[in-house]
Motif scaffolding. Structure first.
Motif, PDB file in Angstrom:
ATOM      1  N   SER A 258      -2.959   0.541  -1.532  1.00 39.73           N
ATOM      2  CA  SER A 258      -1.833   1.504  -1.821  1.00 39.73           C
ATOM      3  C   SER A 258      -1.915   2.784  -1.844  1.00 39.73           C
ATOM      4  CB  SER A 258      -1.074   0.956  -3.002  1.00 39.73           C
ATOM      5  OG  SER A 258      -0.857  -0.447  -2.900  1.00 39.73           O
TER       6      SER A 258
ATOM      7  N   PRO B  42       8.250  -6.065  -2.773  1.00 39.86           N
ATOM      8  CA  PRO B  42       8.654  -5.485  -3.951  1.00 39.86           C
ATOM      9  C   PRO B  42       9.121  -6.513  -5.075  1.00 39.86           C
ATOM     10  CG  PRO B  42       9.110  -3.895  -2.217  1.00 39.86           C
ATOM     11  CD  PRO B  42       8.841  -5.313  -1.735  1.00 39.86           C
TER      12      PRO B  42
ATOM     13  N   SER C 225       2.027   0.045  -0.609  1.00 37.66           N
ATOM     14  CA  SER C 225       2.708   0.786  -1.671  1.00 37.66           C
ATOM     15  C   SER C 225       3.815   0.599  -2.334  1.00 37.66           C
ATOM     16  CB  SER C 225       2.641   2.236  -1.389  1.00 37.66           C
ATOM     17  OG  SER C 225       1.392   2.629  -0.707  1.00 37.66           O
ATOM     18  N   SER C 226       4.673  -0.012  -1.470  1.00 35.63           N
ATOM     19  CA  SER C 226       6.202  -0.257  -1.858  1.00 35.63           C
ATOM     20  C   SER C 226       5.891  -1.317  -3.167  1.00 35.63           C
ATOM     21  CB  SER C 226       7.021  -0.728  -1.097  1.00 35.63           C
ATOM     22  OG  SER C 226       7.401   0.459  -0.141  1.00 35.63           O
ATOM     23  N   THR C 227       5.267  -2.260  -2.926  1.00 34.95           N
ATOM     24  CA  THR C 227       5.082  -3.353  -3.568  1.00 34.95           C
ATOM     25  C   THR C 227       4.190  -3.127  -5.001  1.00 34.95           C
ATOM     26  OG1 THR C 227       4.839  -4.902  -1.774  1.00 34.95           O
ATOM     27  CG2 THR C 227       4.373  -5.835  -3.776  1.00 34.95           C
TER      28      THR C 227
ATOM     29  N   GLU D  35       4.059   0.212  -6.152  1.00 35.90           N
ATOM     30  CA  GLU D  35       5.234   0.738  -6.877  1.00 35.90           C
ATOM     31  C   GLU D  35       6.065  -0.133  -7.946  1.00 35.90           C
ATOM     32  OE1 GLU D  35       7.402   5.003  -6.490  1.00 35.90           O
ATOM     33  OE2 GLU D  35       7.402   3.850  -4.926  1.00 35.90           O
ATOM     34  N   ALA D  36       6.576  -1.281  -7.254  1.00 36.66           N
ATOM     35  CA  ALA D  36       7.598  -2.026  -8.121  1.00 36.66           C
ATOM     36  C   ALA D  36       6.714  -2.788  -9.153  1.00 36.66           C
ATOM     37  CB  ALA D  36       8.079  -3.070  -7.196  1.00 36.66           C
TER      38      ALA D  36
ATOM     39  N   ASN E 283       9.930   3.679   6.920  1.00 31.86           N
ATOM     40  CA  ASN E 283      10.932   3.973   5.329  1.00 31.86           C
ATOM     41  C   ASN E 283      10.178   3.256   4.274  1.00 31.86           C
ATOM     42  OD1 ASN E 283      12.907   5.670   6.026  1.00 31.86           O
ATOM     43  ND2 ASN E 283      14.136   3.908   6.887  1.00 31.86           N
ATOM     44  N   THR E 284       9.131   2.756   4.401  1.00 33.79           N
ATOM     45  CA  THR E 284       8.326   2.050   3.225  1.00 33.79           C
ATOM     46  C   THR E 284       7.641   3.464   2.479  1.00 33.79           C
ATOM     47  OG1 THR E 284       6.195   1.705   4.554  1.00 33.79           O
ATOM     48  CG2 THR E 284       7.818   0.079   4.326  1.00 33.79           C
ATOM     49  N   SER E 285       7.140   3.093   1.197  1.00 37.88           N
ATOM     50  CA  SER E 285       6.772   4.251   0.776  1.00 37.88           C
ATOM     51  C   SER E 285       5.487   4.791   1.174  1.00 37.88           C
ATOM     52  CB  SER E 285       6.316   3.870  -1.012  1.00 37.88           C
ATOM     53  OG  SER E 285       7.327   3.303  -1.637  1.00 37.88           O
ATOM     54  N   TYR E 286       4.706   4.060   1.423  1.00 41.74           N
ATOM     55  CA  TYR E 286       3.432   4.407   2.371  1.00 41.74           C
ATOM     56  C   TYR E 286       3.779   5.087   3.655  1.00 41.74           C
ATOM     57  CZ  TYR E 286      -0.252   3.816   6.152  1.00 41.74           C
ATOM     58  OH  TYR E 286      -1.084   4.080   6.918  1.00 41.74           O
TER      59      TYR E 286
END
Length: 373
Positions: free
Chosen positions: A123, A77, A101-103, A105-106, A168-171
């Motif tokens: 994502s 991210p 997805s976390s990347t 989102e950032a 624990n990642t967004s995805y």
């Protein structure tokens, strides 16, 4: 005199640079070109570069060449935010990508601030398109759709004691929650719901803990490096419980990490693998890819990056402009059944892809992903 001459030369250089920039339409690609998902990112770049070359050979876009500007987010991210900042200062109309997805989102706020269209290819976290960002799109489906398919597959197979594991990642956490919610709506309460730490080399502790819950199946919602390692270590410890996974485990490196014996029988929910794409557009693309890179794409996510590039170019051409608000409006209100590489594409008002994409795959004894339905 020298100062005046320097000013004239500098001004001339600036004007010539501006003129060159005006002769191209710039589209960004943000991908994990390095890091643990580098094989995904490198293939994304191959696909988008190939499609750009083909488009330019056919005359370009609005009478101009398309220039692809690639930036590495390393699947991180913080690096993604820096990559988005770099792209945002280079006059790109849109940015294709990224994988995690976390990347993604950032980077959303950055692209929104600069009024750049963002079209994610892999994502799938639900909340990415629930923020009301007018220039956010994705060529991949969402986790709530995947969660429904995953839960129905588990129930149809007759599993009662289900373990859900994420990272624990967004995805992954989002998908695990979607599956849990869907299972509980059907009266099935998971016997295990926890997270591992991605990037570790030994998952014996979490595997042993799960084994203690005595599940009759494990559904892992994380990524292929961890999935492959757990399949191998599960076999080494003599635990024969079936494993299933989400679409982030759809990668040939899963088999390399696990080994064919340990991977055999593994099932996953995913969009079709490249070899199962059967539209005329997909077949022509796969032939061109094989000719240029001497092999077939290994990942559906790289092909979905190609879909993202193609729909952006189509929208620019049909809208007759690079004005991002007008291009986004075309994508949401006028693009219907666009013949994409992965099937027909259209988008709803949130920027999400419309239509059913997910399928069920099973790994056979030869390490192949075999379509089940």
């Amino acid at each position: 005199m020298k100062k005046g001459l320097f000013f004239v030369l500098a001004l001339s250089l600036m004007l010539s640079t501006a003129a060159f920039a005006a002769d191209t339409i710039k589209i960004g690609l943000m991908a994990p070109l390095t890091g643990k998902w580098a094989n995904e990112g490198q293939e994304m770049k191959q696909v988008v570069d190939l499609l750009a070359d083909e488009l330019n050979a056919a005359g370009g876009l609005l009478g101009k060449k398309v220039e692809v500007i690639s930036e590495d987010d390393a699947g991180d991210p913080r690096q993604g935010a820096l990559a988005a900042q770099r792209l945002s200062t280079q006059d790109v109309v849109a940015s294709v990508g990224t994988y995690g997805s976390s990347t993604t989102e950032a980077t959303q706020g950055i692209y929104d601030e600069y009024e750049i269209i963002q079209i994610a290819n892999a994502s799938t976290a639900v909340r990415l398109s629930e923020k009301g960002l007018p220039l956010f799109f994705r060529s991949c489906p969402r986790d709530d759709e995947q969660g429904i398919v995953g839960a129905k597959t588990l129930i149809k197979a007759g599993y009662k004691k289900i373990a859900l594991l994420h990272d624990n990642t967004s995805y992954a956490s989002g998908l695990a929650t979607e599956i849990r919610n869907e299972l509980e709506r059907e009266g099935v309460k998971p016997v295990f719901f926890e997270a591992l730490t991605p990037g570790e080399q030994d998952y014996a502790a979490i595997l042993t803990k799960m084994k203690g819950a005595n599940p009759d199946v494990v559904f892992f919602t994380g990524y292929y490096p961890e999935a492959g390692l757990m399949l191998r270590q599960k076999k080494e410890m003599g635990w024969n419980v079936p494993f299933m996974g989400g679409d982030a485990t759809n990668n040939p490196d899963l088999i390399k990490s696990a080994g064919k014996d340990a991977a055999a029988g593994y099932m996953l929910v995913s969009p079709p693998v490249p070899g199962d794409l059967d539209t005329p557009e997909a077949k022509a693309f796969l032939d061109a890819f094989k000719k240029k890179y001497t092999g077939q794409p290994g990942s559906i996510w790289s092909v979905l990056a190609g879909d993202g590039f193609n729909v952006i170019c189509e929208a620019i051409q049909k809208a007759g402009t690079t004005d991002t608000k007008k291009v986004a409006e075309y994508l949401k209100t006028q693009m219907k059944d666009f013949p994409g590489l992965t099937g027909k594409l259209a988008f709803n008002n949130k920027g999400d892809r419309v239509g059913d994409v997910y399928r069920i795959y099973k790994v056979d004894a030869g390490g192949n992903f075999v379509l089940q339905q």
